[in-house]
Enzyme design. Sequence first.
Site: not given
Length: 309
Positions: A239-240
């Site tokens: 994700h990030d």
Amino acid sequence: MKIIIDTDPGQDDALTILLALASPEIELLGVTTVAGNVPVAQTTENALKTFDLVGRTDIPVHAGADRPLLRPGVTATHVHGKTGFEGVDLPPPSREATPGHAVDFIIRTVMENPPGTITLCTIGPLTNITLALAKEPALRERIGQIVTMSCAFSEVGNITPTAEFNIYVDPHAARVVFESGIPLVVFPLDVTHQLHTSKARLERLDAIPNRVGPVVAAWLRFEKRFEATKYGTDGGPLHDPNTVLWLLRPDLYRGREVNVEIETESALTMGMSVVDWWGITGKKKNALFMREVDVEGVYDLVIERLSAL
Ligand code: BDR
Ligand code: CA
């Protein structure tokens, strides 16, 4: 380029911080923490441990909001473990958080720098950013851009059937940010769910000849335990880190300028990111919303940068 990372570490949040530290193109001015994956005392401790891992205690870490604006807090310990950092045992942090609230650090830093020069990378719930906008409205004109891991379109939800976690935790804060007029670049689940942390990719991380590679591999292996099982994929999502990776290599991603609105009323679809992909409403475009990613290019870049630490 000068950035602040607003974060709720979280294993993938920590990797994002490490990638920023590994990249000479990026000047990481500070990290601000928020309640999200785990409570804020723990996300702050985890951020401090991340800096210790690479011996960088020169960068401020300011603790921020301990709860969403209006709704009760929600955590993601089912994904990240009780500490948010499960997978690796790291020693207690060598320092405490920097004095001063995250919101004041964001305001001061943005106002002290020339307009448009600060990028905020937001990889947790958006509570701190909205509090900062409320306290210093001039930030709307001063923040260069917000690069955010949040939202979902065709991948719909990961915490409810229709909501992505970072938006769901504080949908009211997210709504303020998406209505702020600040340029937004969004990395939704549509992108992150293409980046499977497969066995082969984790082995590449393990093989990095420094301390960081195997730690990152162990972190992602832990996250994967829950997410890969749930989605039936060869590996969990990544994700990030896309926020920082895009700053380094925008050519790895493709998206579209669209209107995005956040649902804050319906109990059933609370925190849904409503994306007008086809321009049906004619509403003002407020975000560059990513959908495509060069998966191998992303992993090559992660390996290259972590190898330099
Ligand atoms: C987001 O939620 C968190 O669990 C991850 O760190 C990421 O920021 C994904 O929905
Ligand atoms: Ca996060």
